[in-house]
Design a protein around this motif. Sequence first.
Motif, PDB file in Angstrom:
ATOM      1  N   ILE A 152       1.130   6.430  -6.782  1.00  0.00           N
ATOM      2  CA  ILE A 152       0.225   7.749  -7.004  1.00  0.00           C
ATOM      3  C   ILE A 152       0.738   8.992  -6.824  1.00  0.00           C
ATOM      4  O   ILE A 152       0.230  10.262  -7.378  1.00  0.00           O
ATOM      5  CB  ILE A 152      -0.831   6.966  -6.207  1.00  0.00           C
ATOM      6  N   GLN A 153       1.484   9.199  -5.231  1.00  0.00           N
ATOM      7  CA  GLN A 153       2.068  10.243  -5.259  1.00  0.00           C
ATOM      8  C   GLN A 153       2.618  10.950  -6.305  1.00  0.00           C
ATOM      9  O   GLN A 153       2.505  11.768  -6.857  1.00  0.00           O
ATOM     10  CB  GLN A 153       2.681  10.541  -3.757  1.00  0.00           C
ATOM     11  N   ARG A 154       3.372  10.195  -6.666  1.00  0.00           N
ATOM     12  CA  ARG A 154       4.934  10.446  -7.718  1.00  0.00           C
ATOM     13  C   ARG A 154       4.097  10.751  -8.983  1.00  0.00           C
ATOM     14  O   ARG A 154       4.317  11.349 -10.272  1.00  0.00           O
ATOM     15  CB  ARG A 154       5.642   9.401  -8.242  1.00  0.00           C
ATOM     16  N   THR A 155       3.068  10.158  -9.462  1.00  0.00           N
ATOM     17  CA  THR A 155       2.660  10.166 -10.518  1.00  0.00           C
ATOM     18  C   THR A 155       1.159  11.346 -10.272  1.00  0.00           C
ATOM     19  O   THR A 155       1.003  12.681 -11.018  1.00  0.00           O
ATOM     20  CB  THR A 155       0.885   9.447 -10.889  1.00  0.00           C
ATOM     21  N   ALA A 156       1.030  11.955  -9.602  1.00  0.00           N
ATOM     22  CA  ALA A 156       0.045  13.002  -9.490  1.00  0.00           C
ATOM     23  C   ALA A 156       0.903  14.464  -9.567  1.00  0.00           C
ATOM     24  O   ALA A 156       0.650  15.401  -9.725  1.00  0.00           O
ATOM     25  CB  ALA A 156      -0.264  13.382  -7.735  1.00  0.00           C
ATOM     26  N   SER A 157       2.165  14.430  -8.873  1.00  0.00           N
ATOM     27  CA  SER A 157       2.973  15.544  -8.728  1.00  0.00           C
ATOM     28  C   SER A 157       3.011  15.876 -10.221  1.00  0.00           C
ATOM     29  O   SER A 157       3.631  16.889 -11.149  1.00  0.00           O
ATOM     30  CB  SER A 157       4.497  15.193  -7.739  1.00  0.00           C
ATOM     31  N   THR A 158       4.062  14.589 -10.619  1.00  0.00           N
ATOM     32  CA  THR A 158       3.695  15.136 -12.497  1.00  0.00           C
ATOM     33  C   THR A 158       2.648  15.030 -13.326  1.00  0.00           C
ATOM     34  O   THR A 158       3.010  15.649 -14.589  1.00  0.00           O
ATOM     35  CB  THR A 158       4.600  13.390 -12.902  1.00  0.00           C
ATOM     36  N   LEU A 159       1.153  14.754 -12.755  1.00  0.00           N
ATOM     37  CA  LEU A 159       0.304  14.818 -13.778  1.00  0.00           C
ATOM     38  C   LEU A 159       0.249  15.921 -14.361  1.00  0.00           C
ATOM     39  O   LEU A 159       0.262  15.962 -15.591  1.00  0.00           O
ATOM     40  CB  LEU A 159      -1.173  14.581 -13.123  1.00  0.00           C
ATOM     41  N   PRO A 160       0.422  17.086 -13.959  1.00  0.00           N
ATOM     42  CA  PRO A 160       0.009  18.583 -14.048  1.00  0.00           C
ATOM     43  C   PRO A 160       1.209  18.841 -15.515  1.00  0.00           C
ATOM     44  O   PRO A 160       0.262  19.539 -16.075  1.00  0.00           O
ATOM     45  CB  PRO A 160       0.293  19.519 -13.253  1.00  0.00           C
ATOM     46  N   LEU A 161       2.671  18.735 -14.761  1.00  0.00           N
ATOM     47  CA  LEU A 161       3.787  18.407 -16.168  1.00  0.00           C
ATOM     48  C   LEU A 161       2.866  18.022 -16.921  1.00  0.00           C
ATOM     49  O   LEU A 161       3.400  18.405 -18.523  1.00  0.00           O
ATOM     50  CB  LEU A 161       4.776  18.265 -15.567  1.00  0.00           C
ATOM     51  N   LEU A 162       2.481  17.047 -17.166  1.00  0.00           N
ATOM     52  CA  LEU A 162       2.120  16.134 -18.242  1.00  0.00           C
ATOM     53  C   LEU A 162       0.881  16.648 -18.672  1.00  0.00           C
ATOM     54  O   LEU A 162       0.884  16.580 -20.477  1.00  0.00           O
ATOM     55  CB  LEU A 162       1.973  14.515 -18.052  1.00  0.00           C
ATOM     56  N   ILE A 198       1.104  -1.356  -0.180  1.00  0.00           N
ATOM     57  CA  ILE A 198      -0.282   0.151   0.055  1.00  0.00           C
ATOM     58  C   ILE A 198       0.847   1.076   0.165  1.00  0.00           C
ATOM     59  O   ILE A 198       0.603   1.913  -1.023  1.00  0.00           O
ATOM     60  CB  ILE A 198      -0.787   0.157   0.840  1.00  0.00           C
ATOM     61  N   ASP A 199       2.092   1.151   0.570  1.00  0.00           N
ATOM     62  CA  ASP A 199       2.847   2.082   0.696  1.00  0.00           C
ATOM     63  C   ASP A 199       3.667   2.697  -0.358  1.00  0.00           C
ATOM     64  O   ASP A 199       4.293   4.091  -0.911  1.00  0.00           O
ATOM     65  CB  ASP A 199       3.806   2.373   1.830  1.00  0.00           C
ATOM     66  N   ARG A 200       3.755   1.215  -1.288  1.00  0.00           N
ATOM     67  CA  ARG A 200       4.477   1.635  -2.285  1.00  0.00           C
ATOM     68  C   ARG A 200       3.782   2.250  -3.463  1.00  0.00           C
ATOM     69  O   ARG A 200       3.686   3.265  -4.369  1.00  0.00           O
ATOM     70  CB  ARG A 200       5.073   0.086  -2.954  1.00  0.00           C
TER      71      ARG A 200
END
Length: 299
Positions: free
Chosen positions: A185-195, A178-180
Amino acid sequence: AAILQQLREEGVADMNKELTWPILPQRIAVISSPSAAGYGDFMNQIQNNSYGYKIYTVLFPAAMQGDQTEQSIIHALDRINRHEELFDGVVIIRGGGATSDLNSFDSYPLAVNVAQFPLPVITGIGHERDDTVIDMVANTRVKTPTAAAEWIIARMHEADTYAVNLSHTISSEVRNRIDREKQTIQRTASTLPLLIERLILGEKHKTGLLTQQIKLALRAVIDSERNKLDHTEKTVRLLSPQSLLERGYSLTLHDNRVVKSVAELSPGDTIETIFADGKTTSRIEKNRTFENKIKNIYG
């Protein structure tokens, strides 16, 4: 020793030893004398174990000393064998006694029955220093009935401990997973705006290129149509009556209609002659000179 050698030669000496106990040996068939002190010790240990494990036992009474011991135990084994699917294993126990009382446990018929029995057998005959033949061919040998009970409880506790540890391991692995996944998800969420921004810029660039291409295409179409219009305009201009007049030709009208032949005119008719720079009115007179002039004009 002779009995053990015979069992080895027959290939049955280790058959019961090769059987595997279930992970949870909860259903135990007990062969013992109901009045034996060893049976009481065994049941007290089973029923009052410190872990609170529920272990189900069924007593198959048998004589544990004297002339009837051998046949009595074999008969009990036969009864258990008829209901083999109901049990996880067999315990043969007795209390203490004289060493001479162990002779019945050294018989070939009893030993061959124990060795070939389809369920694993524990023996707790009750003598610390003496081993009988059935001790040697049984799946598990302990010294006393109490030790037999402790062996079963210990196996239950081993399975219980394994289950608890496994539960902890699974819980830990689930938490780690779950932590992984949260980190992913957090990494994806942080990069999503840039994408998304890159995607929007890419689409804007594509839209700009498409707009430019459309503009160029429209300009080409307009230029082509403009050239066509210019050509048509020049053609019309060249073929227009005014152009003909400017080239030295004239146009004769009678009653607002173009005169195409001298035969269309009669003496006294009024005609209008149009030149490039103006027009004049004439009357048809009947004289040869005029006719000749007309003929000269119109060929």
